[in-house]
Design an enzyme around this catalytic site. Structure first.
Site, PDB file in Angstrom:
ATOM      1  N   ASN A  33      -9.040   3.315  -4.394  1.00 52.72           N
ATOM      2  CA  ASN A  33      -9.725   2.288  -3.748  1.00 52.72           C
ATOM      3  C   ASN A  33     -10.833   3.077  -2.737  1.00 52.72           C
ATOM      4  O   ASN A  33     -10.568   3.421  -1.653  1.00 52.72           O
ATOM      5  CB  ASN A  33      -9.136   1.090  -2.979  1.00 52.72           C
ATOM      6  CG  ASN A  33     -10.438   0.313  -2.423  1.00 52.72           C
ATOM      7  OD1 ASN A  33     -11.475   0.307  -2.390  1.00 52.72           O
ATOM      8  ND2 ASN A  33      -9.707  -0.850  -1.707  1.00 52.72           N
ATOM      9  N   LYS A  73     -13.311   2.064  -1.190  1.00 49.18           N
ATOM     10  CA  LYS A  73     -14.182   1.296  -0.210  1.00 49.18           C
ATOM     11  C   LYS A  73     -15.465   1.716  -0.100  1.00 49.18           C
ATOM     12  O   LYS A  73     -16.046   1.962  -1.103  1.00 49.18           O
ATOM     13  CB  LYS A  73     -13.260   1.590   1.185  1.00 49.18           C
ATOM     14  CG  LYS A  73     -11.702   1.321   0.854  1.00 49.18           C
ATOM     15  CD  LYS A  73     -10.930   1.056   2.082  1.00 49.18           C
ATOM     16  CE  LYS A  73      -9.330   0.557   1.752  1.00 49.18           C
ATOM     17  NZ  LYS A  73      -8.583   0.579   2.951  1.00 49.18           N
ATOM     18  N   HIS A  98      -8.692  -8.281  -1.395  1.00 53.69           N
ATOM     19  CA  HIS A  98      -8.418  -7.172  -0.357  1.00 53.69           C
ATOM     20  C   HIS A  98      -8.395  -7.741   1.154  1.00 53.69           C
ATOM     21  O   HIS A  98      -9.555  -8.616   1.465  1.00 53.69           O
ATOM     22  CB  HIS A  98      -9.268  -5.934  -0.449  1.00 53.69           C
ATOM     23  CG  HIS A  98      -9.033  -4.849   0.143  1.00 53.69           C
ATOM     24  ND1 HIS A  98      -8.976  -4.412   1.445  1.00 53.69           N
ATOM     25  CD2 HIS A  98      -8.235  -3.694  -0.232  1.00 53.69           C
ATOM     26  CE1 HIS A  98      -8.366  -3.507   1.944  1.00 53.69           C
ATOM     27  NE2 HIS A  98      -7.802  -2.935   0.678  1.00 53.69           N
ATOM     28  N   GLU A 119      -9.478  -6.333   3.822  1.00 51.26           N
ATOM     29  CA  GLU A 119     -10.762  -6.313   4.513  1.00 51.26           C
ATOM     30  C   GLU A 119     -11.615  -7.475   4.058  1.00 51.26           C
ATOM     31  O   GLU A 119     -12.691  -7.758   4.697  1.00 51.26           O
ATOM     32  CB  GLU A 119     -11.355  -4.791   4.127  1.00 51.26           C
ATOM     33  CG  GLU A 119     -10.340  -3.776   4.864  1.00 51.26           C
ATOM     34  CD  GLU A 119     -10.510  -2.521   4.045  1.00 51.26           C
ATOM     35  OE1 GLU A 119     -11.043  -2.085   3.136  1.00 51.26           O
ATOM     36  OE2 GLU A 119      -9.519  -1.654   4.340  1.00 51.26           O
ATOM     37  N   GLU A 154      -0.331  -5.102  -0.188  1.00 52.03           N
ATOM     38  CA  GLU A 154      -0.815  -4.141   1.005  1.00 52.03           C
ATOM     39  C   GLU A 154      -0.625  -4.678   2.473  1.00 52.03           C
ATOM     40  O   GLU A 154      -1.544  -5.653   2.833  1.00 52.03           O
ATOM     41  CB  GLU A 154      -2.247  -3.909   0.832  1.00 52.03           C
ATOM     42  CG  GLU A 154      -2.567  -3.214  -0.738  1.00 52.03           C
ATOM     43  CD  GLU A 154      -4.068  -2.530  -0.521  1.00 52.03           C
ATOM     44  OE1 GLU A 154      -3.910  -1.442  -1.032  1.00 52.03           O
ATOM     45  OE2 GLU A 154      -4.982  -3.278  -0.266  1.00 52.03           O
ATOM     46  N   GLY A 162      -4.856   2.168   6.263  1.00 54.25           N
ATOM     47  CA  GLY A 162      -5.711   3.152   7.065  1.00 54.25           C
ATOM     48  C   GLY A 162      -5.193   3.657   8.187  1.00 54.25           C
ATOM     49  O   GLY A 162      -5.926   3.935   9.245  1.00 54.25           O
ATOM     50  N   SER A 210      -1.448   3.568   3.541  1.00 52.68           N
ATOM     51  CA  SER A 210      -1.169   4.722   3.843  1.00 52.68           C
ATOM     52  C   SER A 210      -0.163   5.653   2.696  1.00 52.68           C
ATOM     53  O   SER A 210       0.649   6.290   3.317  1.00 52.68           O
ATOM     54  CB  SER A 210      -0.592   4.901   5.322  1.00 52.68           C
ATOM     55  OG  SER A 210      -1.600   4.256   6.139  1.00 52.68           O
TER      56      SER A 210
END
Ligand code: 13P
Length: 248
Positions: free
Chosen positions: A9, A11, A94, A96, A166, A172, A211
């Site tokens: 991904n 991003k 996701h 985010e 996730e 991250g 991660s």
């Protein structure tokens, strides 16, 4: 046997030339593998990424889509557009998107419906926040995310969906869920899927994201219910991404 999958991904990273180099690097190094490799690229890269991997077993994923078929939605991208440009998968839900764009399970459910109707495979992301885990609500939250986003699908549709667990606190941050924590949640997710799918829940690929790096992928992927990974930062480096692909 369920599919082993490693999906990147990107991003909102990379310019055109950087993206092209990355596609080439992955293509050149992937070799013969029975792991399904997917590149999750930003919209402007889809066409080039699809051309770049042409003739290989690598697939391209979009990172989002709109829930409506078409129309006056300035700036949005429809599922039919993605399909016509050769995307085979689409990441949805996701954290985010949930956090910064206010996406709800209900909206995500609509996007999944639209994707399945067009034959694009959704990669459905779910996961709890740090606060939810620390207050021991993580199983409850995951149950809700699985049930509400995935409600209303027939068995044969549901089993096409790829799930990506996730945990938000691992994305991250450099803090990875331990293999035991991840396995525990993957098993829980599979049990929830089994309430609808019964034995066929065994066929659904459940990926871990958060991660994942070359130095921890092997141990994570060796867990019984972890069928691969959704990789953010490490998918931006061809050598790192390839090492993760080859850690099965
Ligand atoms: P990182 O691998 O950078 O933690 O990102 C994970 C992720 O969000 C993939 O969708």
């Amino acid at each position: 046997m369920r599919k082993k999958i490693v999906a990147g991904n990107w991003k909102m990273n990379l310019t055109k030339n950087e993206g092209l180099l990355l596609v080439e690097g992955v293509l050149n190094g992937v070799g013969d593998t029975d792991t399904k490799v997917i590149l999750g690229v930003p919209f402007p890269f889809i066409s080039d990424a699809v051309s770049g991997v042409d003739g290989s077993a690598i697939s391209v994923a979009a990172q989002n889509c709109h829930q409506e078929e078409k129309g006056a939605f300035t700036g949005e991208v429809s599922v039919e557009m993605l399909k016509s440009f050769g995307a085979e998968y689409c990441i949805v839900g996701h954290s985010e998107r949930r956090q910064y764009f206010g996406e709800t399970d209900e909206l995500i459910n609509q996007k999944i419906q639209r994707l399945l109707a067009s034959g694009i495979i959704p990669i459905y992301c779910c996961g709890e926040s740090l606060e939810e885990r620390e207050s021991e609500r993580h199983f409850k939250v995951m149950e809700e995310q699985i049930q509400s986003a995935l409600q209303g699908f027939q068995k044969d549709e549901l089993k096409k969906i790829v799930i990506a667990y996730e945990p938000v606190w691992a994305i991250g941050t450099g803090v990875t869920a331990t293999p035991e924590q991840a396995q525990e949640m993957h098993k829980f997710i599979r049990e929830k899927l089994a309430q609808v799918l019964v034995d066929e829940a065994e066929e659904v690929s459940i990926l871990y994201g958060g991660s994942v790096k070359p130095n921890n992928a092997k141990e994570l992927f060796s867990q019984k219910d972890i069928d691969g990974g959704l990789i953010g930062g490490a998918s931006l480096s061809a050598p790192d991404f390839l090492e993760i692909i080859h850690s099965f």
